[in-house]
Write a protein that holds these residues in place. Structure first.
Motif, short mmCIF file in Angstrom:
data_model
loop_
_atom_site.label_atom_id
_atom_site.label_comp_id
_atom_site.label_asym_id
_atom_site.label_seq_id
_atom_site.Cartn_x
_atom_site.Cartn_y
_atom_site.Cartn_z
N THR A 2 -3.07 -0.32 -1.56
CA THR A 2 -4.47 -0.71 -1.43
C THR A 2 -4.56 -1.08 0.13
OG1 THR A 2 -3.82 -3.29 -1.65
CG2 THR A 2 -4.56 -1.95 -3.53
N HIS A 3 -4.16 -1.58 0.92
CA HIS A 3 -4.16 -2.03 2.27
C HIS A 3 -3.00 -2.44 2.97
CE1 HIS A 3 -4.42 -5.97 0.58
NE2 HIS A 3 -4.42 -6.45 1.79
N LEU A 4 -3.08 -2.26 4.30
CA LEU A 4 -1.81 -2.38 5.14
C LEU A 4 -1.19 -3.85 5.45
CD1 LEU A 4 -2.38 0.38 7.77
CD2 LEU A 4 -2.08 0.36 5.29
N HIS A 5 -1.44 -4.84 4.52
CA HIS A 5 -0.97 -6.14 4.84
C HIS A 5 0.55 -6.47 4.16
CE1 HIS A 5 -5.02 -7.96 5.77
NE2 HIS A 5 -4.61 -7.44 6.70
N ASP A 6 1.30 -7.39 4.82
CA ASP A 6 2.71 -7.22 4.43
C ASP A 6 2.96 -7.67 3.16
OD1 ASP A 6 2.17 -9.90 5.82
OD2 ASP A 6 4.21 -10.21 5.82
N ASP A 7 1.95 -8.76 2.63
CA ASP A 7 1.98 -9.33 1.45
C ASP A 7 1.91 -8.44 0.21
OD1 ASP A 7 -0.53 -9.45 2.13
OD2 ASP A 7 -1.25 -10.60 0.52
N HIS A 8 1.46 -7.03 0.68
CA HIS A 8 1.21 -5.86 -0.23
C HIS A 8 2.46 -4.77 -0.03
CE1 HIS A 8 -2.69 -7.35 -2.06
NE2 HIS A 8 -2.52 -7.97 -0.82
N LEU A 9 2.82 -4.57 1.28
CA LEU A 9 3.51 -3.25 1.36
C LEU A 9 4.74 -3.73 2.12
CD1 LEU A 9 0.73 -1.07 2.77
CD2 LEU A 9 1.38 -1.43 0.48
N GLY A 10 5.07 -4.90 2.43
CA GLY A 10 6.23 -5.20 2.87
C GLY A 10 7.70 -4.69 1.95
N ALA A 11 7.40 -4.85 0.57
CA ALA A 11 8.48 -4.34 -0.07
C ALA A 11 8.64 -2.68 -0.19
CB ALA A 11 8.23 -4.77 -1.53
#
Ligand SMILES: [Zn+2]
Length: 300
Positions: free
Chosen positions: A90-99
């Motif tokens: 959805t967007h490039l923040h680490d709470d979304h794409l860290g994993a």
């Protein structure tokens, strides 16, 4: 004579057994359902990750959560066939794409298609400078040899058909919105099985809510919604009224659900109770909350 009767009886029993097995098989096939899996929260920070398992066991991933959510995500992917057919970021923040970043770096999990909507790196340098290190890591990850041929940037209103599910891109990057900039770039995706619709909002905020209402109003009504920005200070009440969901999925840990920074219920500064009230007023039938662990929602 007796033998003939015996034979007839045996044939009759065999036919009944065959009919029973076939019928059970048909019932089982008809019972195949789509599953939405909301991934558990770890308690120290908010995060967001979903999987959708289609009727014929294709797997769709949406975000995935923090680096600390990686092992849970890997386990869930492996329990559901081990291959991700479509991964929406959805967007490039680490709470979304860290994993997601960890999985590309450290595993050989097969990912067939990745959908992400990107501004130029210079845009993030200008408007998201505090998060630029992780943003650069995502850019680098998307260039990884293992996946780079499978990365697509969708057009607005693009429709992707995935095993009977229609995924329609209702929102992509909004580079003109530079306040709360990173969240406001959230891709908005509506998944529709033909019987049930599920709207993913990512961390949509006020201005992109208004843009969605202006540009996509007639498409927004959905049976299930992922509550934006973990339930706090995200999408507007007006947007939720138009979506008018029966089921809400909250990517929300306990402290945020309770708006509790340590001094008791609803004493924090987050807007979770406001959002909860808005959705209560819409007579939402069921809330699934990430604080309660991995949850499977079966849909028709
Ligand atoms: Zn977030």
């Amino acid at each position: 004579m007796e033998n003939k009767i015996k034979n007839k009886k045996i044939y009759f029993v065999i036919i009944i057994i065959i009919i029973s097995i076939t019928t059970i098989g048909i019932i089982k096939i008809n019972n195949k359902q789509v599953e939405i899996i909301q991934l558990a929260q770890i308690e120290d920070r908010q995060s967001m990750g979903y999987l959708i398992k289609t009727k014929n066991n294709k797997l769709i991933a949406i975000d995935g959560g923090l680096k600390e959510n990686t092992q849970n995500l890997i386990n869930q992917i492996n329990e559901n066939g081990g291959i991700v057919d479509y991964w929406f970021l959805t967007h490039l923040h680490d709470d979304h794409l860290g994993a997601f970043v960890e999985i590309i770096k450290n595993t050989n999990i097969q990912i067939n298609n990745i959908y992400v909507s990107l501004n130029d790196l210079s845009w993030y340098e200008q408007y998201e400078s505090s998060r630029i290190d992780f943003t650069k890591e995502v850019f680098k990850t998307l260039e990884n040899e293992k996946i780079k041929e499978n990365v697509h940037q969708p057009e607005l209103n693009e429709i992707i058909q995935i095993d009977g599910i229609k995924a329609e891109i209702l929102g992509i990057k909004n580079p003109e919105i530079t306040e709360n900039a990173g969240n406001e770039q959230s891709m908005v995706i509506k998944f529709d099985t033909g019987k049930t619709s599920f709207l993913v909002l990512g961390d949509t905020g006020t201005q992109s809510s208004e843009k969605l209402i202006k540009t996509q109003k007639e498409k927004l009504k959905s049976d299930i919604v992922q509550v934006a920005h973990h339930g706090q200070a995200g999408a507007t009440e007006e947007l939720y009224k138009i979506i008018n969901p029966q089921i809400c999925l909250w990517p929300t840990p306990t402290w945020l659900w309770n708006n509790d920074a340590g001094s008791g219920e609803n004493t924090g500064e987050w807007k979770t109770f406001e959002t909860r009230k808005w959705l209560e007023n819409l007579n939402v039938e069921k809330n699934y909350i990430g604080k309660d662990g991995n949850q499977v929602i079966e849909v028709k």
